[in-house]
Design an enzyme around this catalytic site. Structure first.
Site, short mmCIF file in Angstrom:
data_model
loop_
_atom_site.label_atom_id
_atom_site.label_comp_id
_atom_site.label_asym_id
_atom_site.label_seq_id
_atom_site.Cartn_x
_atom_site.Cartn_y
_atom_site.Cartn_z
N TYR D 25 -50.45 0.11 53.58
CA TYR D 25 -51.85 -0.21 53.81
C TYR D 25 -52.19 -0.64 55.24
O TYR D 25 -53.34 -0.96 55.52
CB TYR D 25 -52.28 -1.32 52.85
CG TYR D 25 -52.14 -0.95 51.41
CD1 TYR D 25 -53.06 -0.07 50.81
CD2 TYR D 25 -51.11 -1.44 50.62
CE1 TYR D 25 -52.95 0.28 49.47
CE2 TYR D 25 -50.98 -1.09 49.29
CZ TYR D 25 -51.90 -0.23 48.72
OH TYR D 25 -51.79 0.12 47.40
N HIS D 99 -59.89 5.53 48.92
CA HIS D 99 -58.53 4.98 48.82
C HIS D 99 -57.93 4.91 50.22
O HIS D 99 -58.02 5.89 50.96
CB HIS D 99 -57.64 5.84 47.92
CG HIS D 99 -58.17 5.97 46.55
ND1 HIS D 99 -58.07 4.97 45.62
CD2 HIS D 99 -58.87 6.97 45.94
CE1 HIS D 99 -58.66 5.34 44.50
NE2 HIS D 99 -59.15 6.55 44.66
#
Lengths: 146, 146, 146, 146, 146, 146, 146, 146, 146, 146, 146, 146
Positions: D25, D99
């Protein structure tokens, strides 16, 4: 920083966008849209369209040698072509996968993309804007790194 | 016994072997390797590569009319092309399927070959040697029959 | 360079090759064929056959400690034995998987090999020659490295 | 044209972005990133995060009554929640699914989104930029219509 | 009523019909058969064959702009090509899908046609007559409407 | 006509029949039952039991060389052993598959027999009588042919 | 002990046995075979055949009220009829399922019987003898209990 | 209360633990570990290892007659052996299934254990400690009951 | 070495253990059992139970910041929650998954845990002892490292 | 006989019934409808709605302790929640599952209810009347037993 | 408003309800139950039962021409009959599907109804009351519309 | 050459064609259409319709004994009836399968025909013309052979 060279590679039947099935793809000619994009963009844009799977692979390989990034809409080959997936995997520049319509809201066989896992990311369902956003992403990234 | 004519038919992205993804395909140029093979072989070798599925079919059909056997590496089309499988089924000469990397040690979608059941056999995972071994097999067989 | 020691390990029912089902496996005795191979080969060849899964594992482990490489035809266990696959994974020498008949042209349940992903590669469908080619591959590789 | 109100709704574990699993991430705090976005955007942005599926539904319903559009990152609920999908279907404003990581390059169970078919489109895999691009799309659309 | 223009579009390996695999496709040359059809038909017939998927798409698009109807035998692409299916969906004239052999009596992977749902109908397994019957259907329909 | 030689081959855990799980297999010792059968039968009966898959294969091969027919209860190997299936396929005498309990009324993984297609037929679920009926069938057939 | 009453219930197309497809079902008329069985058997045999699923259910229900046991060959309904399965489940007398040919050696869709789990057992693949063996089993069982 | 007798039964390739693949199984010899366990345990421990499926079944049957409980690590047979599962089901003493590595974090084909449903429970992924914990569980249970 | 802090996190319906379905979960109150554990353990134990998926995620995140290890029984969420799996993946301390009943001996939908691959290991089916054994494992490990 | 206490438990998005998607759920407010039901019913009705899965479980547990029966519409959780299914299984009073729209006429993922097998029965597709009918059933049953 | 005519159509084996398998279907005769219903109902009720699929279709077609609504319990045909589903789709009056037992709590093959998507709704698992509730629903609806 | 006798056999609900669901089947009565066909055809046509599966089998068997060919539209039984498939397989005359609507453009469960592999070929989706084309094919074939 040099001016970036971005390939936009469109697959089968995308030459019909704006002419046919407006309920799926809208009424604007894809070529016109990208022409506009090209004029405003701070980058060189190379547009290529073919209905032939192997020519898309040829062009992806060429892009891998010449360009800074690719925006790829492989059309119907998205769902069946391990060969195009191999070409994406073989080249090392960023490839952003785009689809004009929302492939997940269409038939079952369009829900799976064989390319996605080798691409940087995917933008789908936002109309012709998917090209604009992919371009924006690629150029912003270059700026940040520059 | 006449000197044999063998077609080596390579599919999509195999023109990149030796240039890209050396961790999968090694660092030797496929064309150089086959050139060496050609010089030592007791046979005429016709090498063909294309990224275009239909051109591979054209060449398989041509081989069916002119050659004694085929060594076929259909690359990514291995896993999706009923049409190439049809071409293999249509020609009556031996076709040996080869893959440089071990397709069974790669992703799920590469584990199934649509061609295998129409081919004489398959050699996979032994690097560029798969071409050498297939050629050896085809020429030995001819000798035994001669 | 020392003379290589290669294990050829054959699984269930391969003791019948040459005696039964000639339409699938041919009419030559496998033992005779390998005896010929042994005489011509520039290597020591250890031949082992068993119908018992665990004895194949025992022998794979032994090979892992003593030999330079293995040629493995696990017969019907190819498709069901995670335990043999484990043994292949556990030993670090090259293991080439071979099958006399083309497993992909036979019944569905023979299309999947649990061993393949742990082996160096696979040669299938080329008759008894699969042993000769696997041996050739293993010895050539050693020469190149020598 | 009134100033738009956009809800950004983040699901489970997205409060950890920038703190944990940077290899997936990245290292930038999601809250910082969105704060920057908010300051530059020509719109009011309402940011909401919860680990509780039902609170995401509550907030989607609230957005349906108050906001002009939603940017939705449902995290792990993306793949299992028919209930959130129902909430998206029930509200009539545009919902763009985002996402941060490329869900198609991750494990099998993350490849299917139950939400996608009810959303306008999806942007995935382009890092935190997915929020910026979704916002850009939503605001551009409003301008065109204005 | 103007004289109709009908495209007959044949896919991969159909150039071999009459030459190879007579047990599947019979012994009559497909080109001869269609030449006879052309001479008797009360319509202009445009015959096209290619092994290249993209050229079939090109020709379907051309037919969509010029012709009154299409008779399509996509050969092996029938079972894998979402891209040809897209081309059929994009054009608005009737497309009748034909297959010379009974695809349902052949291997599993030939039982599913990706094209069928976008075609007007399908005629399969009746030998070369499938072309004659499809033509009859298309011309009768025009007469009824005339 | 010579007196027939019939092998009865029992697989894993069948040595426990009559001792354990009487609700599935009943309370009579299998060995006692077959001893009775042997005394009444107009044939020589060779009884073999092993828990080891490969020994069952050894015995099937031996039966193929010496016996007139086999009654085979492969127990748990029924559902997993391609290798035993191969042995049945390799021998040319009739093999009748039997199961004491009704395998179709038990767990899912017991519903599929890999052996059945290579056997002459199957008798299942009729308790120890399955051995008696199989023997009756084999001996009746011999009489008819005699 | 009273003389037993056994129903033999045959389903669709079994009226053709002995007339058609002798390579699958042999050349003996099923009715003749059962007539012979009837004459030798120490029981009353009621033979019923119908092509109509519901009439088979009617007869199973009738047997459940009048007979001591059923021998059931449901033919093609074996693989699709939950309704016949229900009828078997509803009656409490023993039902032995029989098939003349080996259903496991035929096409995939014939490998699963919906009836088996409700029947006492199954005899398959032993030709018309399956009726004789089923009858033998049922009458022996009665004797043992008597 | 008598001193308990516990069988520890290890399947294929577990003789290699501590010697090979330390990244999966660690570096401690399994035999040394269990020797330590034996010395500290308030029970008699019988250790058995074999690569042969049928010998594991033999030993499970023996344990069923002599021992108080079993700790079973069936290795690769865990995922394919209905026959071992049958042996577990046949014996009535507690059997605790153990795996050194976390089978759920490994390849797909290792995620399903055919044995689990017949065992008392499973301990997996905690290294060699799985043996210690299983032993602890079995001995504590005995104490509570005593 | 500091005294360890271990979180025991229990999911939906585990507050009923000891009160309901004693045939599945036994008759002892889970809270009582863990209270006993706490008193004997050489560690601080933090017990948390919630029926709400998101609260379990909150608590896992909290544990990730404060605790040394987690014992996790996610109850019914085990089989459906990618979001809890994400939380386990995000925290770096050891997480041992436990289940009181043997999930593999229950219904099909309980055989797959989405969490397992991110956990250190799993203990299942050994009643309330699964908590004791998991705790023992975690504390022993700390000692060895200390 | 005491006056019955019935819980009506509604899951996610059911607070919107009557306000949104009238083509699926109609135009009557669910709360109004149930208020009417309450006034006419010969029972106490406790109405609960939540978007949070765990709160539905809390309320099911509470109902299990206080109420005589439950009418449960779990909305989107119907198709994914093993945890709610567990709660239904844990309580011993009758639970009737209801759905306003016909779940079998909607998308594939709505065809399977994880709850059904633990409920007494299901009423689906009859609009708001499903609540009235479920209540009628529950109260009639009580009368019959009284 | 005219008095309504309702057909109750019962499929295979439902003539046995009350006589057999009381643990599944209860002990009350279905005909008696419906006779009671008829006497109290404010409608004409036509009861039909057949074991023959086609007669159920005949009667559905007849109802489509004469009746106001249908209550359909297709028994075992529920799970296999596309033909009955077609008949339901062809008639335009409301059809309520009913099942006496809870089909979702029974075997896997009974969980799918091919009819449901063409019916107005389904009531299952509430015993014979399912007929009463379906009738109530149909008559209430008529009143509201009147 | 004798005048041919052709059976046209129509299955369930085809008696409604022209009366109901005109959007699927059109508005022309099927009986009228076939009456017209009969008057023009150079053959005797026997028309049969039934909703009962077994009567279709009876008539197929009768056709097998009396007729020259069959045109079969088995309606909903197409997708479920192994028994009709058996009848087609049992008779040796040509059987052409027809469907009025395009079965491949309808629901999933209508995409598979169990009959196709036993039929000569299939014509689908061309409206009532499918009967005319099938007849044409059958009569042309006879002429060619004459």
């Amino acid at each position: 920083m040099e001016r970036a060279l971005i390939y936009i590679i469109n697959g089968p039947n995308l030459n019909l966008v704006g002419q046919r099935e407006p309920e799926v793809y809208g009424r604007q000619l894809l070529t016109t849209f990208i022409e506009n994009l090209r004029q405003k963009a701070d980058a060189d844009i190379q547009l290529f369209q073919s209905n032939i799977e192997g020519e898309l692979i040829d062009t992806l390989q060429e892009a891998g040698m010449k360009a800074d990034a690719v925006i790829l809409n492989a059309g119907g080959y998205t769902h069946s072509s391990v060969a195009i997936a191999d070409a994406v995997a073989a080249i090392k520049i960023p490839v952003v996968e785009v689809h004009i319509s929302n492939i997940f809201a269409r038939e079952e066989e369009r829900h799976v993309s064989l390319l996605s896992k080798y691409c940087t990311g995917m933008i789908t369902g936002l109309g012709l804007d998917v090209y604009r956003l992919a371009l924006d992403y690629l150029l912003q990234g270059r700026k940040r790194l520059a």
